[in-house]
Write a protein that holds these residues in place. Sequence first.
Motif, mmCIF file in Angstrom:
data_model
loop_
_atom_site.group_PDB
_atom_site.id
_atom_site.type_symbol
_atom_site.label_atom_id
_atom_site.label_comp_id
_atom_site.label_asym_id
_atom_site.label_seq_id
_atom_site.Cartn_x
_atom_site.Cartn_y
_atom_site.Cartn_z
ATOM 1 N N THR A 60 0.851 -1.186 0.000
ATOM 2 C CA THR A 60 0.000 0.000 0.000
ATOM 3 C C THR A 60 0.887 1.236 0.000
ATOM 4 O O THR A 60 2.074 1.151 0.304
ATOM 5 C CB THR A 60 -0.932 0.033 1.239
ATOM 6 O OG1 THR A 60 -1.810 1.171 1.137
ATOM 7 C CG2 THR A 60 -0.138 0.177 2.525
ATOM 8 N N ASP A 61 0.314 2.381 -0.362
ATOM 9 C CA ASP A 61 1.051 3.617 -0.159
ATOM 10 C C ASP A 61 0.350 4.401 0.953
ATOM 11 O O ASP A 61 -0.683 3.979 1.480
ATOM 12 C CB ASP A 61 1.191 4.424 -1.461
ATOM 13 C CG ASP A 61 -0.153 4.869 -2.032
ATOM 14 O OD1 ASP A 61 -0.157 5.334 -3.188
ATOM 15 O OD2 ASP A 61 -1.192 4.754 -1.348
ATOM 16 N N ILE A 62 0.901 5.559 1.282
ATOM 17 C CA ILE A 62 0.369 6.302 2.429
ATOM 18 C C ILE A 62 -1.065 6.752 2.191
ATOM 19 O O ILE A 62 -1.907 6.700 3.105
ATOM 20 C CB ILE A 62 1.276 7.495 2.774
ATOM 21 C CG1 ILE A 62 2.576 6.981 3.348
ATOM 22 C CG2 ILE A 62 0.599 8.430 3.764
ATOM 23 C CD1 ILE A 62 3.455 8.044 3.926
ATOM 24 N N TYR A 74 -3.515 3.835 2.506
ATOM 25 C CA TYR A 74 -3.600 3.416 3.906
ATOM 26 C C TYR A 74 -4.369 4.441 4.733
ATOM 27 O O TYR A 74 -5.242 4.079 5.538
ATOM 28 C CB TYR A 74 -2.193 3.219 4.478
ATOM 29 C CG TYR A 74 -2.208 2.683 5.879
ATOM 30 C CD1 TYR A 74 -2.065 3.539 6.977
ATOM 31 C CD2 TYR A 74 -2.415 1.320 6.122
ATOM 32 C CE1 TYR A 74 -2.119 3.053 8.274
ATOM 33 C CE2 TYR A 74 -2.469 0.829 7.415
ATOM 34 C CZ TYR A 74 -2.319 1.697 8.484
ATOM 35 O OH TYR A 74 -2.384 1.210 9.768
ATOM 36 N N SER A 75 -4.076 5.722 4.538
ATOM 37 C CA SER A 75 -4.751 6.779 5.315
ATOM 38 C C SER A 75 -6.252 6.780 5.052
ATOM 39 O O SER A 75 -7.061 6.938 5.969
ATOM 40 C CB SER A 75 -4.177 8.155 4.970
ATOM 41 O OG SER A 75 -2.806 8.197 5.244
ATOM 42 N N GLN A 87 -7.954 4.185 6.865
ATOM 43 C CA GLN A 87 -8.059 4.481 8.296
ATOM 44 C C GLN A 87 -9.002 5.645 8.565
ATOM 45 O O GLN A 87 -9.025 6.192 9.665
ATOM 46 C CB GLN A 87 -6.666 4.823 8.871
ATOM 47 C CG GLN A 87 -5.650 3.709 8.736
ATOM 48 C CD GLN A 87 -6.081 2.475 9.523
ATOM 49 O OE1 GLN A 87 -6.286 2.529 10.727
ATOM 50 N NE2 GLN A 87 -6.231 1.349 8.821
ATOM 51 N N ARG A 94 -9.035 8.748 7.318
ATOM 52 C CA ARG A 94 -8.533 10.124 7.305
ATOM 53 C C ARG A 94 -9.096 10.864 6.103
ATOM 54 O O ARG A 94 -9.220 10.286 5.010
ATOM 55 C CB ARG A 94 -7.000 10.171 7.249
ATOM 56 C CG ARG A 94 -6.310 9.470 8.408
ATOM 57 C CD ARG A 94 -6.725 10.069 9.723
ATOM 58 N NE ARG A 94 -5.934 9.575 10.836
ATOM 59 C CZ ARG A 94 -6.185 8.449 11.516
ATOM 60 N NH1 ARG A 94 -7.204 7.681 11.166
ATOM 61 N NH2 ARG A 94 -5.412 8.086 12.519
ATOM 62 N N LEU A 103 -0.635 12.922 3.848
ATOM 63 C CA LEU A 103 -1.276 11.630 4.135
ATOM 64 C C LEU A 103 -2.236 11.204 3.036
ATOM 65 O O LEU A 103 -2.348 10.029 2.725
ATOM 66 C CB LEU A 103 -2.026 11.681 5.476
ATOM 67 C CG LEU A 103 -1.189 11.898 6.732
ATOM 68 C CD1 LEU A 103 -2.070 11.760 7.980
ATOM 69 C CD2 LEU A 103 -0.025 10.915 6.801
ATOM 70 N N SER A 158 5.138 -2.187 3.303
ATOM 71 C CA SER A 158 5.060 -0.737 3.484
ATOM 72 C C SER A 158 3.910 -0.325 4.407
ATOM 73 O O SER A 158 3.963 0.731 5.021
ATOM 74 C CB SER A 158 4.921 -0.039 2.133
ATOM 75 O OG SER A 158 3.816 -0.561 1.434
ATOM 76 N N CYS A 215 3.560 2.902 6.914
ATOM 77 C CA CYS A 215 2.507 3.913 6.754
ATOM 78 C C CYS A 215 1.828 4.192 8.091
ATOM 79 O O CYS A 215 1.503 5.339 8.412
ATOM 80 C CB CYS A 215 1.460 3.439 5.742
ATOM 81 S SG CYS A 215 2.099 3.365 4.062
ATOM 82 N N ILE A 219 1.473 7.979 10.068
ATOM 83 C CA ILE A 219 0.243 8.628 10.556
ATOM 84 C C ILE A 219 0.384 8.961 12.046
ATOM 85 O O ILE A 219 0.057 10.066 12.489
ATOM 86 C CB ILE A 219 -0.985 7.732 10.324
ATOM 87 C CG1 ILE A 219 -1.239 7.576 8.833
ATOM 88 C CG2 ILE A 219 -2.209 8.325 11.013
ATOM 89 C CD1 ILE A 219 -2.517 6.844 8.494
#
Lengths: 379, 127
Positions: free
Chosen positions: A34-36, A39-40, A43, A45, A325, B80, B84, B88
């Motif tokens: 995954t990348d940020i 993923y964010s 979650q 965000r 993010l 990764s 991540c 956060i």
Amino acid sequence: MSVAEMRERHFVATETVDSLREQLRQRRLALLDTDISSYSRSQGRTPVSFGPTDLVCCRTLQGHTGKVYALDWTAEKNRIVSASQDGRLIVWNALTSQKTHAIRLPCAWVMSCAFSPTGQSVACGGLDSVCSIFNLNSPTDRDGNLPVSRMLSGHKGYVSSCQYVPDEDTHLITSSGDQTCVLWDITTGLRTSAFGGEFQSGHTGDVLSVSINGSNSRMFVSGSCDTTARLWDTRVASRAVRTFHGHEGDVNAVKFFPDGNRFGTGSDDGTCRLFDIRTGHQLQVYSQQHANNEIPHVTSIAFSISGRLLFAGYSNGDCCVWDTLLARVVLNLGSLQNSHEGQTRISCLGLSADGSALCTGSWDTNLKIWAFGGHRKVI
Amino acid sequence: MDEQEESQPSAATEGIDGRVAEHQIREEGEQDVNGQTQARIESSPNFIGRHRMAAAMSHLHNQINIIQEELDLLETYGESSLVCKEVILSVESIPDPLLTETIGPVEISWDRWFKATNNSRSNKRWI
């Protein structure tokens, strides 16, 4: 061994290097689950949002008569040193907009400048291949000029970037068109270490930018025309700790992330990227769609103090504020009121030590200070 | 037998990871295929000296070791997504003056850019 045998071994070794590189690339790809931004989002965000009067230009620092090429804030709050095509360094009090020093440089072709940690000295470097140090408390000479207090000579190419090692006025690191970075002892004027160069596993192109880890000043990152960024340990000059591939053009800017475990890059390929220093993973690409294939280059980057925002200056005058993010542009300072003159390149930017203000420098000869003037919600 | 060194900068130490050297070696390889003699090759302007070739080999072996080490280390790293999560956590733990929403504490000095400066106060005149 005969020459023919040597040639054969050389050929085999080259093939081995290529094959191992490809294995490494594939293995890394497999670990990038995954990348940020993905993923964010997973979650919960959501992107940062700004109202029209939240981030505003609250100061314009006028005084240079040529393009601004570089700037640096002091480690305490309010002073900035800037370098310009007009052959001068100016030291500003950003809060009052006053100039405290205007330093005429022995060589006008300056590319970089830096404030020392105590704020008592400034350094600059450029096409003269030398890094010059000025003590701001020195008396001026007969012509009213501040004399050079130390010249750091030794590079065989232009000095593209310089940064003092935090917490001491005695050492700084330069990057150069001669493909090396150098750690200098300012008190003696001598090189402590040279990173890369002939016979070493270093950059294979001009080094354009350097950033020292604020959490561990033995580590620094460099960006180069060879499209890579490299992580160095100042105790080990013979080879980089890690090389980071991914960009498709010159890496013009590198900057450590606030937590010291990641760093950002900006490139001629129009993208910024975030890399993890421990694993080498490329965590995120920050790129925009562009019409008619004219991709503006990223010239400079800076993170807000938490790392939530990535500021990126571009060759077309844009200054995008990325939500790091969610990998979304949440604001373009280049299109706000009171911004730099339309479409003139943002050449440099930097955040004040307490993170309350961003300074941008432009080819329009001005510097601008941006701060948050809206209503702040504390969570 | 004396070997001529080429006059251009060493391909071995040019940082193209041996590719230029390889290209030149391939050129000589082609010459071999055409049946030219060893003496002819050694007098060719593209011939790389023995020392430069040895330096190129050493450089390549370094590269191989470095990449192999990285491959070995990679086996010990997680995906990764683990990193991540760290990012956060780190971002959301630091108060940030430039955000509309931030954790505290908030410093009063963050807003100094919008307060009257000392200069303007000192311009007041008392009658």
